[in-house]
Design a protein around this motif. Sequence first.
Motif, PDB file in Angstrom:
ATOM      1  N   LEU A 123       0.848  -1.197   0.000  1.00 18.38           N
ATOM      2  CA  LEU A 123       0.000   0.000   0.000  1.00 18.38           C
ATOM      3  C   LEU A 123       0.882   1.245   0.000  1.00 18.38           C
ATOM      4  N   THR A 124       0.385   2.311  -0.633  1.00 10.44           N
ATOM      5  CA  THR A 124       1.059   3.601  -0.514  1.00 10.44           C
ATOM      6  C   THR A 124       0.478   4.345   0.694  1.00 10.44           C
ATOM      7  N   GLU A 125       1.121   5.431   1.052  1.00 13.67           N
ATOM      8  CA  GLU A 125       0.629   6.227   2.186  1.00 13.67           C
ATOM      9  C   GLU A 125      -0.772   6.762   1.881  1.00 13.67           C
ATOM     10  N   ASP A 126      -1.032   7.099   0.611  1.00 13.04           N
ATOM     11  CA  ASP A 126      -2.373   7.583   0.227  1.00 13.04           C
ATOM     12  C   ASP A 126      -3.428   6.502   0.453  1.00 13.04           C
ATOM     13  N   HIS A 127      -3.111   5.243   0.080  1.00 10.22           N
ATOM     14  CA  HIS A 127      -4.065   4.145   0.315  1.00 10.22           C
ATOM     15  C   HIS A 127      -4.364   4.012   1.803  1.00 10.22           C
ATOM     16  N   ILE A 128      -3.298   4.086   2.608  1.00 10.70           N
ATOM     17  CA  ILE A 128      -3.448   3.861   4.056  1.00 10.70           C
ATOM     18  C   ILE A 128      -4.378   4.923   4.652  1.00 10.70           C
ATOM     19  N   ALA A 129      -4.205   6.180   4.204  1.00 12.30           N
ATOM     20  CA  ALA A 129      -5.077   7.255   4.701  1.00 12.30           C
ATOM     21  C   ALA A 129      -6.485   7.112   4.120  1.00 12.30           C
ATOM     22  N   ALA A 130      -6.587   6.811   2.811  1.00 11.54           N
ATOM     23  CA  ALA A 130      -7.909   6.737   2.155  1.00 11.54           C
ATOM     24  C   ALA A 130      -8.773   5.641   2.770  1.00 11.54           C
ATOM     25  N   PHE A 131      -8.162   4.522   3.103  1.00  9.22           N
ATOM     26  CA  PHE A 131      -8.920   3.404   3.685  1.00  9.22           C
ATOM     27  C   PHE A 131      -8.982   3.479   5.207  1.00  9.22           C
ATOM     28  N   ARG A 132      -8.466   4.588   5.745  1.00  3.52           N
ATOM     29  CA  ARG A 132      -8.503   4.853   7.197  1.00  3.52           C
ATOM     30  C   ARG A 132      -7.861   3.736   8.021  1.00  3.52           C
ATOM     31  N   ILE A 133      -6.782   3.183   7.487  1.00  8.62           N
ATOM     32  CA  ILE A 133      -6.038   2.158   8.244  1.00  8.62           C
ATOM     33  C   ILE A 133      -5.194   2.865   9.312  1.00  8.62           C
ATOM     34  N   ALA A 134      -4.679   4.025   8.954  1.00 11.35           N
ATOM     35  CA  ALA A 134      -3.946   4.882   9.898  1.00 11.35           C
ATOM     36  C   ALA A 134      -3.981   6.300   9.344  1.00 11.35           C
ATOM     37  N   THR A 135      -3.833   7.293  10.243  1.00 10.74           N
ATOM     38  CA  THR A 135      -3.841   8.690   9.780  1.00 10.74           C
ATOM     39  C   THR A 135      -2.479   9.022   9.155  1.00 10.74           C
ATOM     40  N   GLU A 136      -2.422  10.160   8.464  1.00  8.08           N
ATOM     41  CA  GLU A 136      -1.143  10.585   7.869  1.00  8.08           C
ATOM     42  C   GLU A 136      -0.085  10.785   8.940  1.00  8.08           C
TER      43      GLU A 136
END
Length: 240
Positions: free
Chosen positions: A133-146
């Motif tokens: 996953l990219t950092e954008d995916h992680i934020a978009a899917f709310r897995i973790a905040t930026e």
Amino acid sequence: MTQQQAQLYEGKAKIVYVTDDPTRVIQYFKDDATAFDGKKKDTISGKGVINNRTSCHLFGILEQAGVKTHFVEKLSEREMLCRKLKIIPLEVVTRNVVAGSLSKRSGVAEGVALERPIVEFYYKRDDLGDPMLTEDHIAAFRIATEDEVHTLREAARKINQVLCKHMSERGLDLVDFKLEFGRDATGQILLGDEISPDTCRLWDSKTKEKLDKDRFRRDLGRIEESYQDAADRICGEARQ
Ligand code: UDP
């Protein structure tokens, strides 16, 4: 004394038990080994003891270096008392040398040193094959905040510095490794899981012999002996 109670979770290599303290859990290390999303399975005799030993030792060293971890104390050969975390479903992989999936994806040969370490994130989802996953995916899917992703990346870099020094003083190259982090009841991010020959690639600095799970993945033989050698070096005195 903290006593092991009901089983909270059973994974491929560990069982997590609740204790009489709601803020503490016990990780029990098994000898079971899996690779390729569970398609290859076996037991490696004594692996649980080695992985608990290396993890407890390295978590202690990281704590001394100011890294916050879930480690409380070693309870027995196979049991570690830990702060209870809600694990963030990401595998945070740090690489110093090209190997494994990076070699396949990039076409760069295994063993080529990277100019600077690379940190990657994979989604912990066996059913999807743990995709990157990219950092954008992680934020978009709310897995973790930026902000949390920033914290994970900085923690991985710091841990890499501490571990690289520790390993190199013991004749080992830290090629790459996987970390998992979690949030405690207050939302603070701590390092969780384990650090062991199952989760690190460790090569003898001189001969480049593999002393890690690739011996199991690639049927290289001498698995138990190599895990033991890695553990004795990791938990032993500096050689240089
Ligand atoms: N790793 C791990 N668990 C996984 C995937 C990878 O501990 O589910 C570790 C692996 O042992 C290596 C690093 O993460 O130290 C990078 O692994 P890679 O992405 O190269 O994947 P592999 O080639 O192991 O499939």
